[in-house]
Write a protein that holds these residues in place. Structure first.
Motif, PDB file in Angstrom:
ATOM      1  N   ALA A 100       0.826  -1.206   0.000  1.00 32.92           N
ATOM      2  CA  ALA A 100       0.000   0.000   0.000  1.00 32.92           C
ATOM      3  C   ALA A 100       0.864   1.262   0.000  1.00 32.92           C
ATOM      4  CB  ALA A 100      -0.929   0.003   1.204  1.00 32.92           C
ATOM      5  N   GLN A 101       2.131   1.143   0.364  1.00 32.87           N
ATOM      6  CA  GLN A 101       3.003   2.302   0.419  1.00 32.87           C
ATOM      7  C   GLN A 101       3.547   2.707  -0.942  1.00 32.87           C
ATOM      8  OE1 GLN A 101       6.019   1.542   3.320  1.00 32.87           O
ATOM      9  NE2 GLN A 101       4.608   1.635   5.018  1.00 32.87           N
ATOM     10  N   ASP A 102       3.275   1.926  -1.979  1.00 32.01           N
ATOM     11  CA  ASP A 102       3.794   2.247  -3.302  1.00 32.01           C
ATOM     12  C   ASP A 102       3.014   3.413  -3.897  1.00 32.01           C
ATOM     13  OD1 ASP A 102       5.157   2.197  -5.671  1.00 32.01           O
ATOM     14  OD2 ASP A 102       4.015   0.529  -6.489  1.00 32.01           O
ATOM     15  N   LEU A 103       3.697   4.498  -4.134  1.00 36.82           N
ATOM     16  CA  LEU A 103       3.082   5.725  -4.632  1.00 36.82           C
ATOM     17  C   LEU A 103       3.034   5.767  -6.158  1.00 36.82           C
ATOM     18  CD1 LEU A 103       1.998   8.406  -3.465  1.00 36.82           C
ATOM     19  CD2 LEU A 103       4.308   9.299  -3.618  1.00 36.82           C
ATOM     20  N   THR A 104       3.818   4.927  -6.815  1.00 40.68           N
ATOM     21  CA  THR A 104       3.883   4.975  -8.271  1.00 40.68           C
ATOM     22  C   THR A 104       2.551   4.564  -8.888  1.00 40.68           C
ATOM     23  OG1 THR A 104       4.742   2.723  -8.434  1.00 40.68           O
ATOM     24  CG2 THR A 104       6.353   4.491  -8.329  1.00 40.68           C
ATOM     25  N   GLY A 105       2.242   5.175 -10.021  1.00 34.28           N
ATOM     26  CA  GLY A 105       1.023   4.843 -10.735  1.00 34.28           C
ATOM     27  C   GLY A 105       0.354   6.072 -11.302  1.00 34.28           C
ATOM     28  N   THR A 106      -0.875   5.887 -11.756  1.00 38.18           N
ATOM     29  CA  THR A 106      -1.647   6.948 -12.383  1.00 38.18           C
ATOM     30  C   THR A 106      -2.748   7.391 -11.428  1.00 38.18           C
ATOM     31  OG1 THR A 106      -1.204   5.892 -14.506  1.00 38.18           O
ATOM     32  CG2 THR A 106      -2.909   7.580 -14.476  1.00 38.18           C
ATOM     33  N   TRP A 107      -2.873   8.704 -11.245  1.00 37.15           N
ATOM     34  CA  TRP A 107      -3.771   9.281 -10.244  1.00 37.15           C
ATOM     35  C   TRP A 107      -4.651  10.360 -10.861  1.00 37.15           C
ATOM     36  CZ3 TRP A 107      -3.632   7.460  -5.241  1.00 37.15           C
ATOM     37  CH2 TRP A 107      -2.529   6.655  -4.902  1.00 37.15           C
ATOM     38  N   GLN A 108      -5.908  10.397 -10.446  1.00 33.11           N
ATOM     39  CA  GLN A 108      -6.832  11.460 -10.831  1.00 33.11           C
ATOM     40  C   GLN A 108      -6.850  12.490  -9.709  1.00 33.11           C
ATOM     41  OE1 GLN A 108      -9.474  11.866 -13.628  1.00 33.11           O
ATOM     42  NE2 GLN A 108      -8.903  13.816 -12.726  1.00 33.11           N
ATOM     43  N   SER A 109      -6.420  13.715 -10.016  1.00 32.98           N
ATOM     44  CA  SER A 109      -6.475  14.762  -8.988  1.00 32.98           C
ATOM     45  C   SER A 109      -7.885  15.342  -8.953  1.00 32.98           C
ATOM     46  CB  SER A 109      -5.444  15.861  -9.259  1.00 32.98           C
ATOM     47  OG  SER A 109      -5.768  16.571 -10.431  1.00 32.98           O
ATOM     48  N   ILE A 110      -8.326  15.683  -7.761  1.00 30.69           N
ATOM     49  CA  ILE A 110      -9.656  16.235  -7.545  1.00 30.69           C
ATOM     50  C   ILE A 110      -9.495  17.661  -7.027  1.00 30.69           C
ATOM     51  CG2 ILE A 110     -11.857  15.955  -6.320  1.00 30.69           C
ATOM     52  CD1 ILE A 110     -11.157  13.608  -8.206  1.00 30.69           C
ATOM     53  N   TYR A 111     -10.149  18.610  -7.685  1.00 35.15           N
ATOM     54  CA  TYR A 111     -10.064  20.015  -7.284  1.00 35.15           C
ATOM     55  C   TYR A 111     -10.732  20.184  -5.930  1.00 35.15           C
ATOM     56  CZ  TYR A 111     -10.116  25.099  -7.813  1.00 35.15           C
ATOM     57  OH  TYR A 111      -9.923  26.443  -7.640  1.00 35.15           O
ATOM     58  N   ASP A 112      -9.982  20.671  -4.947  1.00 36.46           N
ATOM     59  CA  ASP A 112     -10.474  20.742  -3.572  1.00 36.46           C
ATOM     60  C   ASP A 112     -11.634  21.714  -3.388  1.00 36.46           C
ATOM     61  OD1 ASP A 112      -8.596  22.794  -4.071  1.00 36.46           O
ATOM     62  OD2 ASP A 112      -8.210  23.058  -1.940  1.00 36.46           O
ATOM     63  N   LYS A 113     -11.766  22.720  -4.228  1.00 37.94           N
ATOM     64  CA  LYS A 113     -12.836  23.705  -4.052  1.00 37.94           C
ATOM     65  C   LYS A 113     -14.173  23.240  -4.631  1.00 37.94           C
ATOM     66  CE  LYS A 113      -9.888  27.716  -3.649  1.00 37.94           C
ATOM     67  NZ  LYS A 113      -9.518  29.025  -4.162  1.00 37.94           N
ATOM     68  N   THR A 114     -14.146  22.414  -5.696  1.00 33.44           N
ATOM     69  CA  THR A 114     -15.398  22.001  -6.342  1.00 33.44           C
ATOM     70  C   THR A 114     -15.662  20.503  -6.254  1.00 33.44           C
ATOM     71  OG1 THR A 114     -14.365  21.657  -8.494  1.00 33.44           O
ATOM     72  CG2 THR A 114     -15.202  23.886  -8.014  1.00 33.44           C
ATOM     73  N   GLY A 115     -14.628  19.715  -6.000  1.00 38.21           N
ATOM     74  CA  GLY A 115     -14.778  18.266  -5.966  1.00 38.21           C
ATOM     75  C   GLY A 115     -14.770  17.633  -7.349  1.00 38.21           C
ATOM     76  N   SER A 116     -14.498  18.419  -8.380  1.00 38.46           N
ATOM     77  CA  SER A 116     -14.495  17.881  -9.745  1.00 38.46           C
ATOM     78  C   SER A 116     -13.095  17.394 -10.130  1.00 38.46           C
ATOM     79  CB  SER A 116     -14.988  18.939 -10.732  1.00 38.46           C
ATOM     80  OG  SER A 116     -14.122  20.050 -10.751  1.00 38.46           O
ATOM     81  N   PRO A 117     -13.019  16.414 -11.048  1.00 36.72           N
ATOM     82  CA  PRO A 117     -11.714  15.932 -11.522  1.00 36.72           C
ATOM     83  C   PRO A 117     -10.954  17.058 -12.206  1.00 36.72           C
ATOM     84  CG  PRO A 117     -13.489  14.501 -12.261  1.00 36.72           C
ATOM     85  CD  PRO A 117     -14.129  15.714 -11.661  1.00 36.72           C
ATOM     86  N   LYS A 118      -9.641  17.089 -12.010  1.00 40.59           N
ATOM     87  CA  LYS A 118      -8.836  18.187 -12.536  1.00 40.59           C
ATOM     88  C   LYS A 118      -7.840  17.718 -13.595  1.00 40.59           C
ATOM     89  CE  LYS A 118      -6.405  22.196 -10.751  1.00 40.59           C
ATOM     90  NZ  LYS A 118      -5.872  22.863  -9.583  1.00 40.59           N
ATOM     91  N   ALA A 119      -6.996  16.758 -13.248  1.00 39.59           N
ATOM     92  CA  ALA A 119      -5.976  16.271 -14.177  1.00 39.59           C
ATOM     93  C   ALA A 119      -5.586  14.851 -13.787  1.00 39.59           C
ATOM     94  CB  ALA A 119      -4.747  17.176 -14.145  1.00 39.59           C
ATOM     95  N   ILE A 120      -4.959  14.172 -14.724  1.00 43.00           N
ATOM     96  CA  ILE A 120      -4.421  12.841 -14.448  1.00 43.00           C
ATOM     97  C   ILE A 120      -2.909  12.981 -14.350  1.00 43.00           C
ATOM     98  CG2 ILE A 120      -4.143  10.487 -15.308  1.00 43.00           C
ATOM     99  CD1 ILE A 120      -6.944  10.765 -16.525  1.00 43.00           C
ATOM    100  N   ILE A 121      -2.376  12.501 -13.239  1.00 37.62           N
ATOM    101  CA  ILE A 121      -0.955  12.623 -12.934  1.00 37.62           C
ATOM    102  C   ILE A 121      -0.336  11.233 -12.867  1.00 37.62           C
ATOM    103  CG2 ILE A 121       0.748  13.347 -11.219  1.00 37.62           C
ATOM    104  CD1 ILE A 121      -2.279  15.347 -11.835  1.00 37.62           C
ATOM    105  N   GLU A 122       0.818  11.087 -13.470  1.00 36.97           N
ATOM    106  CA  GLU A 122       1.556   9.828 -13.401  1.00 36.97           C
ATOM    107  C   GLU A 122       2.734  10.033 -12.462  1.00 36.97           C
ATOM    108  OE1 GLU A 122       2.226   7.082 -16.935  1.00 36.97           O
ATOM    109  OE2 GLU A 122       4.159   8.095 -16.691  1.00 36.97           O
ATOM    110  N   ILE A 123       2.779   9.226 -11.398  1.00 33.63           N
ATOM    111  CA  ILE A 123       3.868   9.316 -10.425  1.00 33.63           C
ATOM    112  C   ILE A 123       4.841   8.171 -10.660  1.00 33.63           C
ATOM    113  CG2 ILE A 123       4.485   9.237  -7.972  1.00 33.63           C
ATOM    114  CD1 ILE A 123       1.835  10.526  -7.324  1.00 33.63           C
TER     115      ILE A 123
END
Length: 150
Positions: A22-45
């Motif tokens: 569970a500690q593995d941070l690598t992968g693809t993530w959907q960021s969520i805009y904290d003010k609206t709760g809507s999806p913002k961007a997809i980030i690859e770590i």
């Protein structure tokens, strides 16, 4: 008694190996805009050779009524006028041994042109992370939630 002890060790081993995964941070993530709760961007770590973690924008999520900014106009060097798509927005995160925490990173908000200190907490399942961006003192920052896509 000896058999129960071995069984207990086996169960503990499975529990701790699961939390290590569970500690593995690598992968693809959907960021969520904290003010609206809507999806913002997809980030690859990804993990760098020195053990730190880096995140780059691989897709900007379309939102109704929003025209995405193409470049990082008000950003400091080396981000100035860099395309937002493909930009490394997260750098230098280091894992804190024995935890699901990552610290000592830097994150840029390409829409505001601001560079922040960053730390991340990964939840126990590894499916959600909380990014804390701040200047100076962590208590004066903001959180953003990212959800694992892969």
């Amino acid at each position: 008694m000896k058999r129960n002890f071995k069984l207990g060790l086996l169960v503990l081993s499975a529990v701790f190996s699961g939390s290590a995964l569970a500690q593995d941070l690598t992968g693809t993530w959907q960021s969520i805009y904290d003010k609206t709760g809507s999806p913002k961007a997809i980030i690859e770590i990804s993990q760098e050779g020195n053990g730190s973690y880096t995140g780059k924008i691989v897709k900007i999520t379309p939102r109704p009524g929003y025209t995405p900014q193409k470049t990082c106009n008000d950003c400091p060097a080396p981000y100035t006028n860099q395309p937002i798509l493909g930009m490394e927005i997260l750098k230098g995160l280091k894992h804190v041994d024995g935890t699901n925490n990552y610290e000592r990173g830097r994150v840029i908000d390409p829409l505001a042109g601001k560079l922040y200190n960053a730390k991340v907490k990964l939840n126990a399942t590894g499916k959600r992370l909380t990014l804390r961006a701040y200047m100076g003192v962590s208590t004066l920052g903001r959180n953003q939630t990212w959800i694992r896509l892969d």
